[in-house]
Design an enzyme around this catalytic site. Structure first.
Site, PDB file in Angstrom:
ATOM      1  N   SER A 255       0.824  -1.195   0.000  1.00 13.31           N
ATOM      2  CA  SER A 255       0.000   0.000   0.000  1.00 13.31           C
ATOM      3  C   SER A 255       0.869   1.261   0.000  1.00 13.31           C
ATOM      4  O   SER A 255       1.724   1.423  -0.863  1.00 13.31           O
ATOM      5  CB  SER A 255      -0.956  -0.043   1.196  1.00 13.31           C
ATOM      6  OG  SER A 255      -1.978   0.917   1.073  1.00 13.31           O
ATOM      7  N   LYS A 259       4.342   2.309  -2.175  1.00 12.25           N
ATOM      8  CA  LYS A 259       4.727   3.534  -2.887  1.00 12.25           C
ATOM      9  C   LYS A 259       6.157   3.909  -2.533  1.00 12.25           C
ATOM     10  O   LYS A 259       6.961   4.277  -3.405  1.00 12.25           O
ATOM     11  CB  LYS A 259       3.789   4.677  -2.515  1.00 12.25           C
ATOM     12  CG  LYS A 259       2.310   4.444  -2.733  1.00 12.25           C
ATOM     13  CD  LYS A 259       1.497   5.660  -2.318  1.00 12.25           C
ATOM     14  CE  LYS A 259       0.053   5.342  -1.960  1.00 12.25           C
ATOM     15  NZ  LYS A 259      -0.739   4.794  -3.032  1.00 12.25           N
ATOM     16  N   TRP A 346      -9.571  -0.197  -5.764  1.00 10.13           N
ATOM     17  CA  TRP A 346      -9.053   1.122  -5.395  1.00 10.13           C
ATOM     18  C   TRP A 346      -7.625   1.303  -5.893  1.00 10.13           C
ATOM     19  O   TRP A 346      -7.188   2.405  -6.198  1.00 10.13           O
ATOM     20  CB  TRP A 346      -9.137   1.287  -3.885  1.00 10.13           C
ATOM     21  CG  TRP A 346      -9.042   2.681  -3.364  1.00 10.13           C
ATOM     22  CD1 TRP A 346      -8.088   3.175  -2.504  1.00 10.13           C
ATOM     23  CD2 TRP A 346      -9.931   3.781  -3.600  1.00 10.13           C
ATOM     24  NE1 TRP A 346      -8.322   4.493  -2.207  1.00 10.13           N
ATOM     25  CE2 TRP A 346      -9.455   4.895  -2.872  1.00 10.13           C
ATOM     26  CE3 TRP A 346     -11.083   3.927  -4.377  1.00 10.13           C
ATOM     27  CZ2 TRP A 346     -10.086   6.134  -2.893  1.00 10.13           C
ATOM     28  CZ3 TRP A 346     -11.721   5.158  -4.389  1.00 10.13           C
ATOM     29  CH2 TRP A 346     -11.221   6.248  -3.653  1.00 10.13           C
ATOM     30  N   HIS A 396      -7.382  -5.938  -0.233  1.00 18.41           N
ATOM     31  CA  HIS A 396      -6.178  -5.139   0.014  1.00 18.41           C
ATOM     32  C   HIS A 396      -5.503  -5.639   1.288  1.00 18.41           C
ATOM     33  O   HIS A 396      -5.937  -5.339   2.405  1.00 18.41           O
ATOM     34  CB  HIS A 396      -6.596  -3.672   0.171  1.00 18.41           C
ATOM     35  CG  HIS A 396      -5.458  -2.700   0.171  1.00 18.41           C
ATOM     36  ND1 HIS A 396      -4.743  -2.381  -0.961  1.00 18.41           N
ATOM     37  CD2 HIS A 396      -4.910  -1.974   1.183  1.00 18.41           C
ATOM     38  CE1 HIS A 396      -3.816  -1.478  -0.667  1.00 18.41           C
ATOM     39  NE2 HIS A 396      -3.896  -1.227   0.629  1.00 18.41           N
TER      40      HIS A 396
END
Length: 420
Positions: A255, A259, A346, A396
């Site tokens: 998540s 990044k 998402w 997720h």
């Protein structure tokens, strides 16, 4: 003319951790609803040679990402590792647990606390997965020798009270990191709490953005860049640890920490493999995407993650002179695995696959293997080419199945680790 001059000097400017390039104001950028060509310079020149990619375009892209999106990294600081605890009988003798405090050579800088689990039955230094965790090293293992973090902590009781970790959180994320199966496959794992580097909150106190370089300009670093910078400091230490194979360091993150892993790996050639899991907008999904989280939504919900320049693209991401395929391309010719989940819309799984396809062009241009698929694979089938992709059923999360995929991909890229 100024842009050409910048391209020629970008490498030296980046080495200082700060540059003042003559990039246009966001309002002066040209709209481009399509993906920008990673092999075209900002001034329109085409990248014609391998040397031009590495000497001009790659430094320019690094500068563009810092100026318009993540903010500028400060230069590295000296890192000194102090081993505070070892247990060679971890996992019933399968591994050694090692706790290392990383002291950053800057006045007032926070300490990073690295938890390492290293397989014992190996024929040499171990390849390693390095990544940050969300809630503290004490959640990753149940061992009471692992101290509770003292830095700011998200969450609520019983694991957290008044933003401080509690004993009740110990061992609550064993299922997230699945350390034992990684050890059994011959790989080491190193992890640290992201809040050791920078708390995940607006107006954070005590992190590197306060103690190393306080943001004052609109293109100063945000929290994602701070975490990426911290991962690079952990790499600094791992290169000195004789238990670790310095040629086989993989960065992994889930998540928002995916990044950070993507950014750190793209900017650091010492990293051999980058695995951002479900990294979404601002990581591996297109900023121009129309599925899942948008630039405006992520900047509104998490204003501290990116630099203030990025907020100027909230309603017009088509003005960005790059997209996330360019960040993946910065890794070339090194290996990248993007992993997704079917229900995690998402994070835009299909858009993420498109970023791999667009980055493939740079890999091929450099004479490296890229992505061995033109369409997104069915669930549970690993595309294990140099640019890899995997999508599983579910939501997720970072799961045992994800780690099995990571290990299979590392085996394919590096060969299985040698054991005694």
């Amino acid at each position: 003319m100024k842009r050409v001059l910048f391209a020629a000097t970008a490498a030296s400017l980046l080495a200082t951790g700060r540059a003042e390039p003559s990039f246009p104001e966001v309002s002066k950028l040209s709209s481009n609803p399509e993906l920008p060509d990673p092999l075209t310079m900002l001034d329109g020149r085409k990248v014609a040679t391998r040397e031009q990619w590495f000497q001009e375009r790659r430094p320019e892209l690094k500068a563009l990402f810092q100026h318009y999106m993540y903010g500028w990294f400060p230069p590295p600081v000296p890192v000194r590792g102090v081993v505070t605890y070892t247990d060679a009988r971890f996992f019933e003798g399968q591994a050694t647990l090692k706790l290392v405090t990383l002291k950053l050579g800057a006045a007032g800088a926070p300490e990073m606390h690295l938890l390492m689990v290293i397989p014992n039955h190996r024929a040499g230094p171990a390849p390693v997965f390095l990544g940050m965790n969300f809630n503290g090293n004490h959640t990753v293992v149940a061992d009471t020798h692992v101290p509770l973090p003292t830095s700011w902590m998200p969450g609520r009781e019983p694991a957290v009270a008044d933003h401080r970790a509690l004993e009740a959180g110990r061992g609550t994320e064993l299922h997230v990191w699945e350390l034992e199966q990684t050890i059994q496959r011959g790989y080491a794992v190193a992890t640290c709490y992201c809040g050791d580097v920078e708390p995940d909150t607006t107006n954070a106190v005590g992190g590197v953005r306060e103690t190393i370089r306080r943001p004052v300009a609109s293109d100063d670093w945000g929290t994602i860049a701070a975490w990426a910078w911290g991962l690079q400091r952990a790499v600094d230490y791992l290169l000195t640890d004789s238990d670790i194979d310095s040629k086989h360091i993989a960065l992994v993150g889930h998540s928002r920490l995916g990044k950070a892993a993507m950014l750190a790996g793209a900017f650091d050639d010492r990293v051999a493999l980058v695995i951002p899991l479900q990294a979404g907008c601002g990581g591996t999904a297109p900023s121009r995407g129309t599925v899942g989280e948008s630039v405006q939504r992520i900047n509104t919900s998490f204003p501290h993650w990116f630099c203030d320049e990025f907020k100027k693209f909230n309603t017009q991401p088509d003005l960005l002179p790059f997209d996330q395929h360019c960040l993946i391309a910065l890794c070339a010719p090194r290996s990248v695995l993007l992993s997704q989940a079917v229900e995690d819309t998402w994070a835009n799984p299909a858009g993420t696959f498109d970023m791999l396809k667009a980055a493939d062009r740079v890999y091929r241009f450099l004479g490296a293997d890229g992505l061995a698929a033109q369409t997104m694979p069915e669930t549970n089938r690993l595309v294990d080419s140099n640019l890899g992709f995997f999508i599983r059923p579910g939501k997720h999360a970072m799961t045992k199945q994800d780690w099995q995929c990571f290990l299979d991909f590392a085996d394919k890229q590096w060969g299985q680790p040698r054991t005694e």
